[in-house]
Scaffold this active site. Structure first.
Site, PDB file in Angstrom:
ATOM      1  CB  VAL A 262       1.663  -0.109   3.841  1.00 55.04           C
ATOM      2  CG1 VAL A 262       1.390  -1.184   4.879  1.00 55.04           C
ATOM      3  CG2 VAL A 262       1.041   1.196   4.264  1.00 55.04           C
TER       4      VAL A 262
ATOM      5  CG  ASP B 231      -8.764   9.838   5.377  1.00 55.67           C
ATOM      6  OD1 ASP B 231      -9.706   9.976   4.570  1.00 55.67           O
ATOM      7  OD2 ASP B 231      -7.622   9.524   5.031  1.00 55.67           O
TER       8      ASP B 231
ATOM      9  N   GLY C 190       0.828  -1.192   0.000  1.00 53.76           N
ATOM     10  CA  GLY C 190       0.000   0.000   0.000  1.00 53.76           C
ATOM     11  C   GLY C 190       0.863   1.243   0.000  1.00 53.76           C
TER      12      GLY C 190
ATOM     13  CE  LYS D  40      -0.080   3.869   7.940  1.00 60.99           C
ATOM     14  NZ  LYS D  40      -1.054   4.511   8.806  1.00 60.99           N
TER      15      LYS D  40
ATOM     16  N   GLY E 240       0.631   5.753   0.638  1.00 61.89           N
ATOM     17  CA  GLY E 240      -0.209   6.896   0.997  1.00 61.89           C
ATOM     18  C   GLY E 240       0.626   8.149   1.058  1.00 61.89           C
ATOM     19  N   GLY E 241       0.022   9.230   1.482  1.00 55.92           N
ATOM     20  CA  GLY E 241       0.714  10.501   1.537  1.00 55.92           C
ATOM     21  C   GLY E 241       1.936  10.468   2.447  1.00 55.92           C
ATOM     22  CG  PHE E 242       1.744   7.634   5.501  1.00 55.99           C
ATOM     23  CD1 PHE E 242       2.497   6.494   5.452  1.00 55.99           C
ATOM     24  CD2 PHE E 242       0.386   7.554   5.245  1.00 55.99           C
ATOM     25  CE1 PHE E 242       1.898   5.285   5.163  1.00 55.99           C
ATOM     26  CE2 PHE E 242      -0.211   6.354   4.964  1.00 55.99           C
ATOM     27  CZ  PHE E 242       0.547   5.208   4.914  1.00 55.99           C
ATOM     28  N   GLY E 243       3.940   7.757   3.060  1.00 55.44           N
ATOM     29  CA  GLY E 243       4.978   6.805   2.714  1.00 55.44           C
ATOM     30  C   GLY E 243       4.357   5.502   2.252  1.00 55.44           C
TER      31      GLY E 243
END
Ligand SMILES: *[C@@H]1O[C@H](CO)[C@@H](O)[C@H](O)[C@H]1NC(C)=O
Ligand SMILES: *[C@@H]1O[C@H](CO)[C@@H](O)[C@H](O)[C@H]1NC(C)=O
Ligand SMILES: *[C@@H]1O[C@H](CO)[C@@H](O)[C@H](O)[C@H]1NC(C)=O
Ligand SMILES: *[C@@H]1O[C@H](CO)[C@@H](O)[C@H](O)[C@H]1NC(C)=O
Ligand SMILES: *[C@@H]1O[C@H](CO)[C@@H](O)[C@H](O)[C@H]1NC(C)=O
Ligand SMILES: *[C@@H]1O[C@H](CO)[C@@H](O)[C@H](O)[C@H]1NC(C)=O
Length: 679
Positions: A383, A494, A376, A397, A378-381
């Protein structure tokens, strides 16, 4: 792992100050409650008014010497309306601490937990409160009895259990044989390893006889031993007695009065006290400076970019300060990060080492973060899926530290998740930090996330109505916990199907707290100029005006519920006026009395029509335009669990086409849309 201890202690002090601004404003930590659902009263009844009197008597008498008080309310001529009640505070508390807990308990038990039940018991870390329509004074009652565990494991579990059983048994006579009228309470500290001490506590209500207290405690110890599973903390709660153990000091440790203190020691602790005092004072000044400085910086920045600043976000003060202070101290002595403090602050987790994974271990588990193991993004990095040496599967994560946002989300997530514990929330196993690398390790979810199932025509067929129904109530209960039942009031902000993970029994677990916000106890609404979240799931007042509250999460929940039932996405945001959103579609069918057309074909085969219509009805209540019309999650949980309660007629849902046009004001860049498929 090499974190300079001075910076750690500095951070600890900072955090404790910061958290006292908001987090710990509540005096009592709720643990468990029991309400007998067999006996209820009506809102205007005599019982109800006598119960109110009883609770105010208890609250008014909460500063007794023994931390215990029993009383009755109601006339003896009308025994059916007499209420009996008592409270017991943990034996080591000051009268003020006891009063605070009793005051919280008397309010919360009737407002949140046992709304209309005649018999109730509620346990907090600091006190227990009970009432009944039956006289239970001086009667030993060890049912209902419950066992709660600390999440973390202990090393050398068998030796630990031996030590624990001995410690607890030693305490029983000390508590049971206390003089009548005195506290039946005893604690003990036992050395387990060089660095770990076992703290144990036993307590009975002082109205019991020695014999009964002994019996109650022995029963609790037997129960604890029987279900012991190598956890480093645990407790048994029953109405008449309770026991607890941890490897950190969860009660006020007494200075040993009978062991005469060497003279020098007093001086040393005086010096330490002064040092601590000065440090705290200095930190307060620092925090205030940091905050002012940060505000000025923000104001400058916002003037410069001419952004509209609503200036209403002061309720979130402490967390902004926490995040922003480390942001600009970042890299210097404080090394810009606060995980250690956060974990230490989480009252259940004291030993940080044990939660930490070696960076090398995780690197090996994820095959050096190979692209193959990405599950996966996302905006943070990213997975990753990882397999630890012993074969356990985990999800890792990895936060991208290039963006400040990544850092903030990391801290936010750790801060929150370390404090949360619920069947319907994803569980954090630990973390790893090395230099710039910041990793969080979760239990691995073999069934990925909800979107993986509901929007895929093949996998959808694996979901029957029973499973869907369980997933819906799981999400509802997880959210309710976030909003009301944990000690903090948390808005997820979210919530969407990709953030609802499924374990191998298809139990729903809410994940991704990177955007979540903690509210102070009496705060109900906040606003932000940085709207984060995902279109299609955001409530209109939030997407359009940046105003959010628990009701914005209720809206997202309603959308997810309708998506589960229809198997269609509510991706209506970019549609033209001729097209429909899922919500508008559901609404049209509802008004035309053709709501069964809304239900996905696979589901129709396995459901009761009345149940599914009711479920859609609840979904429509959640997505109403006006936040005040939407039910709270506690109402939703009740409605989902009952077939008999009448539902109000839903009003028009949000996002009719004319409202959409305003959305163009937002550029997509301002949104951090995380489209990860975590597992
Ligand atoms: C009371 O609670 C028990 C256990 O939760 C449940 O089995 C029972 O059906 C409930 N009874 C009523 C009247 O709600
Ligand atoms: C309870 O009291 C309120 C106002 O005091 C009244 O309107 C209501 O009808 C009463 N309900 C019952 C069940 O007596
Ligand atoms: C304590 O409780 C009694 C009833 O048990 C009540 O009459 C009394 O007013 C309470 N004390 C205070 C200080 O209110
Ligand atoms: C408190 O309990 C004792 C028995 O343990 C009973 O004798 C006494 O009357 C109770 N106090 C009140 C105010 O009911
Ligand atoms: C209990 O309720 C009855 C009826 O409302 C009232 O007369 C009585 O004073 C109440 N007793 C107490 C102690 O509140
Ligand atoms: C308590 O209330 C229940 C239900 O109203 C009743 O069956 C029971 O007899 C009551 N107990 C006492 C001691 O009055």
């Amino acid at each position: 792992m090499g974190i300079p201890s001075s910076s750690v202690s500095m951070h600890l002090v900072l955090l404790s100050i910061l958290s006292s601004l908001c987090l710990t404003s509540k005096a009592a930590q709720y643990r468990y409650h029991f309400c007998s659902n067999q006996t209820t009263f009506s809102p205007n009844s005599t019982y109800r008014s006598n119960l109110s009197h009883l609770l105010s008597f208890l609250s008014a008498n909460s500063t007794t010497e023994t931390g215990f008080y029993n009383t009755t309310a109601g006339q003896t001529q009308t025994p059916e309306n007499t209420v009996y009640g008592l409270f017991l505070c943990r034996g080591d508390l000051s009268t003020k601490e006891c009063r605070d807990c009793v005051s919280t308990a008397t309010k919360e038990i009737v407002q949140l937990y046992c709304r209309d039940e005649k018999v109730g018991v509620i346990w907090y870390d600091e006190c227990v409160l009970r009432y009944s329509n039956r006289s239970f004074f001086s009667v030993m009652e060890d049912e209902p009895r419950t066992v709660l565990w600390n999440l973390l494991d202990i090393t050398e579990r068998d030796r630990f259990l031996q030590l624990l059983e001995k410690a607890l048994s030693d305490l029983v006579p000390a508590a049971a044989n206390a003089l009548s009228g005195a506290k039946k309470f005893a604690t003990k500290e036992t050395k387990f390893t060089e660095s770990q001490t076992l703290y144990s506590l036993v307590e009975c209500t002082p109205d019991l006889s020695s014999f009964d207290c002994n019996r109650c405690l022995q029963g609790a110890i037997a129960k604890l031993s029987k279900s012991y599973d190598g956890k480093r903390g645990g407790r048994v709660l029953s109405p008449s007695c309770n026991i607890r153990y941890e490897v950190f000091a969860f009660f006020h440790v007494q200075a040993q009065a009978d062991a005469p203190q060497p003279k020098g020691k007093g001086k040393i602790s005086m010096v330490i006290a002064i040092i601590i005092g000065v440090t705290i004072a200095a930190s307060v000044v620092l925090v205030v400076l940091l905050y002012c400085f940060q505000r000025r910086k923000e104001r400058k920045k916002s003037n410069a970019t001419n952004e509209k600043n609503s200036g209403k976000s002061d309720g979130l003060l402490s967390f902004h300060v926490l995040l922003s202070s480390s942001r600009f101290v970042g890299g210097a002595a404080l090394s810009g990060w606060s995980l250690v403090e956060v974990l230490v602050d989480a009252s259940e987790i004291t030993n940080v080492e044990s939660l930490q994974f070696d960076f090398e271990t995780i690197e090996a588990a994820t095959n050096k973060f190979s692209d193959d193991s990405i599950i996966g993004e996302g905006g943070f990095g990213k997975v990753y899926k990882g397999v630890l040496l012993e074969g356990k599967e985990v999800a890792v994560k990895r936060f991208s530290m290039k963006s400040l946002q990544g850092l903030e989300e990391f801290k936010n997530e750790v801060l929150l998740i370390a404090k949360l514990q619920h069947k319907n929330l994803v569980r954090l196993l630990g973390c790893g930090i090395e230099g710039e690398e910041k990793l969080l390790v979760y239990e691995f979810m073999p069934n990925k996330s909800l979107d993986f199932f509901i929007f895929d025509s093949k996998r959808r067929s694996q979901l029957d109505w029973k499973t869907c129904n369980n997933i819906i109530s799981g999400i509802a209960r997880g959210l309710l916990y976030l909003h009301e039942d944990s000690r903090l009031k948390i808005i997820h902000r979210d919530l969407k199907p990709s953030n609802v993970l499924l374990d191998h029994d298809m139990v729903a677990k809410i994940s991704d707290f990177g955007m979540a916000r903690i509210f102070c106890e009496n705060q109900n609404i906040a606003s932000t100029k940085r709207v984060v979240g995902t279109y299609g799931y955001m409530a209109p007042e939030y997407a359009l005006e940046g105003v959010f509250s628990v009701k914005s999460d209720v809206f997202s929940f309603g959308v997810i519920l309708l998506e589960i039932i229809s198997g269609k996405r509510n991706s209506g945001f970019y549609l033209t006026e001729h097209a429909q959103t899922l919500l508008a579609y559901a609404w049209r069918l509802w008004c035309e009395d053709k709501v069964l057309e809304f239900v996905d074909n696979f589901l129709m085969e396995s459901c009761w029509t009345s149940e599914i219509v009711r479920c859609i009805h609840i979904g429509l209540l959640c997505v109403q335009e006006n936040p005040n019309d939407r039910p709270t999650m506690s109402t939703v949980v009740v409605l989902l669990g009952s077939e008999s309660i009448d539902l109000p007629e839903p009003k028009h849902p949000a996002f009719s086409v004319d409202k959409f046009t305003q959305i163009d004001e937002f550029s997509v860049n301002e949104l951090s849309i995380s489209n990860i498929v975590p597992r």
